[in-house]
Design a protein around this motif. Structure first.
Motif, PDB file in Angstrom:
ATOM      1  N   GLU A 156      32.597  40.905  52.541  1.00  0.00           N
ATOM      2  CA  GLU A 156      33.086  41.800  53.593  1.00  0.00           C
ATOM      3  C   GLU A 156      33.513  40.991  54.817  1.00  0.00           C
ATOM      4  OE1 GLU A 156      29.422  44.087  53.627  1.00  0.00           O
ATOM      5  OE2 GLU A 156      30.496  45.810  52.741  1.00  0.00           O
ATOM      6  N   PRO A 157      34.505  41.443  55.579  1.00  0.00           N
ATOM      7  CA  PRO A 157      35.156  42.762  55.490  1.00  0.00           C
ATOM      8  C   PRO A 157      36.324  42.840  54.513  1.00  0.00           C
ATOM      9  CG  PRO A 157      36.019  41.571  57.367  1.00  0.00           C
ATOM     10  CD  PRO A 157      34.986  40.665  56.741  1.00  0.00           C
ATOM     11  N   LEU A 158      36.472  41.843  53.633  1.00  0.00           N
ATOM     12  CA  LEU A 158      37.620  41.819  52.727  1.00  0.00           C
ATOM     13  C   LEU A 158      37.517  42.874  51.629  1.00  0.00           C
ATOM     14  CD1 LEU A 158      37.960  37.935  52.339  1.00  0.00           C
ATOM     15  CD2 LEU A 158      39.237  39.450  53.868  1.00  0.00           C
ATOM     16  N   GLY A 159      36.316  43.364  51.358  1.00  0.00           N
ATOM     17  CA  GLY A 159      36.151  44.394  50.337  1.00  0.00           C
ATOM     18  C   GLY A 159      36.309  43.861  48.926  1.00  0.00           C
ATOM     19  N   ILE A 160      35.855  42.638  48.675  1.00  0.00           N
ATOM     20  CA  ILE A 160      35.955  42.022  47.351  1.00  0.00           C
ATOM     21  C   ILE A 160      34.640  42.219  46.604  1.00  0.00           C
ATOM     22  CG2 ILE A 160      36.321  39.880  46.083  1.00  0.00           C
ATOM     23  CD1 ILE A 160      37.867  38.845  48.530  1.00  0.00           C
ATOM     24  N   PHE A 161      34.735  42.682  45.374  1.00  0.00           N
ATOM     25  CA  PHE A 161      33.571  42.862  44.504  1.00  0.00           C
ATOM     26  C   PHE A 161      33.680  41.836  43.376  1.00  0.00           C
ATOM     27  CE2 PHE A 161      31.172  46.323  41.813  1.00  0.00           C
ATOM     28  CZ  PHE A 161      30.150  45.423  41.567  1.00  0.00           C
ATOM     29  N   LEU A 162      32.808  40.820  43.423  1.00  0.00           N
ATOM     30  CA  LEU A 162      32.732  39.821  42.357  1.00  0.00           C
ATOM     31  C   LEU A 162      31.685  40.313  41.366  1.00  0.00           C
ATOM     32  CD1 LEU A 162      32.629  36.661  44.676  1.00  0.00           C
ATOM     33  CD2 LEU A 162      34.636  37.637  43.564  1.00  0.00           C
ATOM     34  N   SER A 163      32.144  40.796  40.211  1.00  0.00           N
ATOM     35  CA  SER A 163      31.238  41.527  39.317  1.00  0.00           C
ATOM     36  C   SER A 163      30.716  40.707  38.143  1.00  0.00           C
ATOM     37  CB  SER A 163      31.930  42.797  38.788  1.00  0.00           C
ATOM     38  OG  SER A 163      33.068  42.472  38.012  1.00  0.00           O
ATOM     39  N   GLY A 164      31.115  39.432  38.042  1.00  0.00           N
ATOM     40  CA  GLY A 164      30.648  38.645  36.909  1.00  0.00           C
ATOM     41  C   GLY A 164      31.062  39.286  35.595  1.00  0.00           C
ATOM     42  N   ASP A 165      30.198  39.230  34.590  1.00  0.00           N
ATOM     43  CA  ASP A 165      30.567  39.741  33.261  1.00  0.00           C
ATOM     44  C   ASP A 165      30.277  41.231  33.111  1.00  0.00           C
ATOM     45  OD1 ASP A 165      31.432  37.244  32.702  1.00  0.00           O
ATOM     46  OD2 ASP A 165      30.236  36.966  30.897  1.00  0.00           O
ATOM     47  N   TYR A 166      30.681  41.986  34.107  1.00  0.00           N
ATOM     48  CA  TYR A 166      30.606  43.447  34.090  1.00  0.00           C
ATOM     49  C   TYR A 166      31.955  44.009  34.541  1.00  0.00           C
ATOM     50  CZ  TYR A 166      25.497  42.792  34.114  1.00  0.00           C
ATOM     51  OH  TYR A 166      24.207  42.413  33.824  1.00  0.00           O
ATOM     52  N   LEU A 167      32.197  45.273  34.174  1.00  0.00           N
ATOM     53  CA  LEU A 167      33.382  46.015  34.634  1.00  0.00           C
ATOM     54  C   LEU A 167      34.686  45.321  34.245  1.00  0.00           C
ATOM     55  CD1 LEU A 167      32.115  47.098  38.182  1.00  0.00           C
ATOM     56  CD2 LEU A 167      31.763  48.225  35.978  1.00  0.00           C
ATOM     57  N   SER A 168      34.714  44.822  33.027  1.00  0.00           N
ATOM     58  CA  SER A 168      35.908  44.173  32.486  1.00  0.00           C
ATOM     59  C   SER A 168      36.786  45.198  31.779  1.00  0.00           C
ATOM     60  CB  SER A 168      35.501  43.075  31.498  1.00  0.00           C
ATOM     61  OG  SER A 168      36.627  42.569  30.812  1.00  0.00           O
ATOM     62  N   ASP A 169      38.078  44.913  31.742  1.00  0.00           N
ATOM     63  CA  ASP A 169      38.991  45.776  30.999  1.00  0.00           C
ATOM     64  C   ASP A 169      39.243  45.250  29.589  1.00  0.00           C
ATOM     65  OD1 ASP A 169      40.363  43.551  31.986  1.00  0.00           O
ATOM     66  OD2 ASP A 169      42.287  44.602  32.049  1.00  0.00           O
ATOM     67  N   ASN A 199      38.091  46.903  47.965  1.00  0.00           N
ATOM     68  CA  ASN A 199      39.552  46.824  47.841  1.00  0.00           C
ATOM     69  C   ASN A 199      40.005  46.065  46.608  1.00  0.00           C
ATOM     70  OD1 ASN A 199      40.050  48.092  50.415  1.00  0.00           O
ATOM     71  ND2 ASN A 199      39.446  46.156  51.388  1.00  0.00           N
ATOM     72  N   LEU A 200      39.111  45.231  46.070  1.00  0.00           N
ATOM     73  CA  LEU A 200      39.514  44.347  44.980  1.00  0.00           C
ATOM     74  C   LEU A 200      38.313  44.052  44.084  1.00  0.00           C
ATOM     75  CD1 LEU A 200      41.821  42.485  43.845  1.00  0.00           C
ATOM     76  CD2 LEU A 200      40.892  40.672  45.295  1.00  0.00           C
ATOM     77  N   LEU A 201      38.496  44.293  42.789  1.00  0.00           N
ATOM     78  CA  LEU A 201      37.470  43.963  41.804  1.00  0.00           C
ATOM     79  C   LEU A 201      37.901  42.726  41.037  1.00  0.00           C
ATOM     80  CD1 LEU A 201      34.904  44.700  40.086  1.00  0.00           C
ATOM     81  CD2 LEU A 201      36.481  45.939  38.573  1.00  0.00           C
ATOM     82  N   ILE A 202      37.022  41.708  41.007  1.00  0.00           N
ATOM     83  CA  ILE A 202      37.292  40.488  40.254  1.00  0.00           C
ATOM     84  C   ILE A 202      36.184  40.317  39.223  1.00  0.00           C
ATOM     85  CG2 ILE A 202      37.709  38.005  40.343  1.00  0.00           C
ATOM     86  CD1 ILE A 202      38.493  38.307  43.263  1.00  0.00           C
ATOM     87  N   PRO A 203      36.461  40.652  37.947  1.00  0.00           N
ATOM     88  CA  PRO A 203      35.453  40.466  36.901  1.00  0.00           C
ATOM     89  C   PRO A 203      35.482  39.040  36.366  1.00  0.00           C
ATOM     90  CG  PRO A 203      37.408  41.455  35.954  1.00  0.00           C
ATOM     91  CD  PRO A 203      37.692  41.258  37.421  1.00  0.00           C
ATOM     92  N   GLY A 204      34.439  38.684  35.617  1.00  0.00           N
ATOM     93  CA  GLY A 204      34.372  37.343  35.039  1.00  0.00           C
ATOM     94  C   GLY A 204      35.334  37.135  33.890  1.00  0.00           C
ATOM     95  N   HIS A 205      35.740  38.224  33.237  1.00  0.00           N
ATOM     96  CA  HIS A 205      36.719  38.167  32.148  1.00  0.00           C
ATOM     97  C   HIS A 205      37.668  39.351  32.305  1.00  0.00           C
ATOM     98  CE1 HIS A 205      34.311  35.243  29.805  1.00  0.00           C
ATOM     99  NE2 HIS A 205      33.275  35.902  30.310  1.00  0.00           N
ATOM    100  N   GLY A 206      38.952  39.097  32.139  1.00  0.00           N
ATOM    101  CA  GLY A 206      39.901  40.190  32.169  1.00  0.00           C
ATOM    102  C   GLY A 206      40.734  40.235  33.432  1.00  0.00           C
ATOM    103  N   SER A 207      41.229  41.429  33.744  1.00  0.00           N
ATOM    104  CA  SER A 207      42.217  41.602  34.807  1.00  0.00           C
ATOM    105  C   SER A 207      41.575  41.972  36.134  1.00  0.00           C
ATOM    106  CB  SER A 207      43.211  42.708  34.417  1.00  0.00           C
ATOM    107  OG  SER A 207      43.835  42.414  33.179  1.00  0.00           O
ATOM    108  N   ILE A 208      42.153  41.434  37.194  1.00  0.00           N
ATOM    109  CA  ILE A 208      41.771  41.793  38.551  1.00  0.00           C
ATOM    110  C   ILE A 208      42.474  43.099  38.898  1.00  0.00           C
ATOM    111  CG2 ILE A 208      42.078  41.104  40.973  1.00  0.00           C
ATOM    112  CD1 ILE A 208      41.861  38.568  38.127  1.00  0.00           C
ATOM    113  N   THR A 209      41.821  43.956  39.681  1.00  0.00           N
ATOM    114  CA  THR A 209      42.476  45.207  40.033  1.00  0.00           C
ATOM    115  C   THR A 209      42.183  45.602  41.469  1.00  0.00           C
ATOM    116  OG1 THR A 209      42.780  47.544  39.427  1.00  0.00           O
ATOM    117  CG2 THR A 209      40.561  46.634  39.157  1.00  0.00           C
ATOM    118  N   GLU A 210      43.200  46.170  42.106  1.00  0.00           N
ATOM    119  CA  GLU A 210      43.087  46.762  43.444  1.00  0.00           C
ATOM    120  C   GLU A 210      43.039  48.288  43.355  1.00  0.00           C
ATOM    121  OE1 GLU A 210      46.612  45.435  45.334  1.00  0.00           O
ATOM    122  OE2 GLU A 210      46.065  43.304  45.313  1.00  0.00           O
ATOM    123  N   ASP A 211      43.205  48.827  42.165  1.00  0.00           N
ATOM    124  CA  ASP A 211      43.300  50.268  41.946  1.00  0.00           C
ATOM    125  C   ASP A 211      41.902  50.885  41.912  1.00  0.00           C
ATOM    126  OD1 ASP A 211      43.550  52.840  40.764  1.00  0.00           O
ATOM    127  OD2 ASP A 211      45.438  52.257  39.818  1.00  0.00           O
TER     128      ASP A 211
END
Length: 267
Positions: A156-169, A199-211
């Motif tokens: 924060e305040p960037l709103g980035i969620f680093l989720s590791g090996d969860y919430l992958s597409d 604002n941004l989800l970055i998973p450990g595997h897969g696609s990054i998303t702002e949606d």
């Protein structure tokens, strides 16, 4: 390797398993996650760091101790390391390093650094723990289930969620430590999405998303999978085959997930 770049956020993606390394830069610090995989890929990340670090301190967040996520640790001896206390005191450190050497040996890979298990400078001991680094603040949540030492990080305040090996597409839940913990961690992810402005989800595997709808969908998909894992029949397998493009390569993990969930359900 760069799969996503906007302002001060750069995400590298390996050719293997769509594994990500995120770099977040501010005026004060550079923060990285899980440098990986192949020697040339780690070298490219190291080169980027060297070109942009200046006088900033480098911090590396290790999201968990699976060997593919710590494989590049030896290339960044100058970094301050952030990880859970569970990763810090992992009893299987030597076994994890052996997996790295076995991987490199099996594919005739040579590295210009010696892989080692990360030495943790900032252990995360409890949910909601905060580390202020200049203009930004990191909030941590323990996230067991995939492994026992997983970590969620909110920047924060960037709103980035680093989720590791969860919430992958590209992956359904991979449950390597505890089915019940994984369920609880998904409840924790839901809490995070409700209480933090993401604002941004970055998973450990897969696609990054702002949606934001996509982020909610990934959480719901994971909860659907978990809630149906103990159901008899092959309907969940059919669902996974249709939803995940690489199911043929990871289907065995679904079968192991079910075994583990059944075992826990009778304890």
């Amino acid at each position: 390797m760069i799969s996503y770049k906007i302002e001060n956020i750069t995400v590298f993606q390996s050719s293997l398993y769509m594994t990500t390394t995120a770099i977040v830069e501010t005026e004060d610090v550079m923060i990285m996650t899980d440098p990986n995989w192949l020697p040339s890929e780690v070298a490219a990340i190291r080169k980027y760091v060297d070109e942009h670090i200046g006088t900033k301190q480098l911090y590396i967040i290790y999201t968990h101790s699976d060997f593919d996520h710590i494989i590049g640790s030896g290339a960044f001896p100058d970094a301050k390391v952030i990880a859970t206390e569970e990763l810090q005191r992992n009893e299987h450190k030597e076994e994890i390093i052996k997996k790295i050497h076995a991987f490199d040996s099996g594919y005739y890979l040579q590295r210009n650094y010696e892989p080692h298990y990360p030495r943790v400078d900032y252990p995360v001991t409890h949910d909601g723990q905060i580390l202020d680094l200049g203009q930004i603040s990191l909030t941590f949540y323990k996230a067991p289930g995939h492994t026992s030492d997983c970590l969620f990080t909110i920047i924060e305040p960037l709103g980035i969620f680093l989720s590791g090996d969860y919430l992958s597409d590209v992956e359904f839940p991979f449950i390597f430590s505890s089915f019940k913990d994984y369920l609880n961690t998904m409840d924790k992810a839901e809490y995070i999405l409700k209480t933090h402005h993401i604002n941004l989800l970055i998973p450990g595997h897969g696609s990054i998303t702002e949606d934001k709808q996509e982020i909610d969908n990934r959480l719901n998909d994971s909860k659907f999978y978990l809630n149906n894992l103990l159901n008899e029949g092959d309907s969940l397998e059919k669902y996974c085959r249709e939803k995940y493009a690489f199911y043929e390569g990871i289907g065995n993990i679904h079968l192991e997930n079910r075994k583990l969930a059944k075992k826990e359900s009778v304890i």
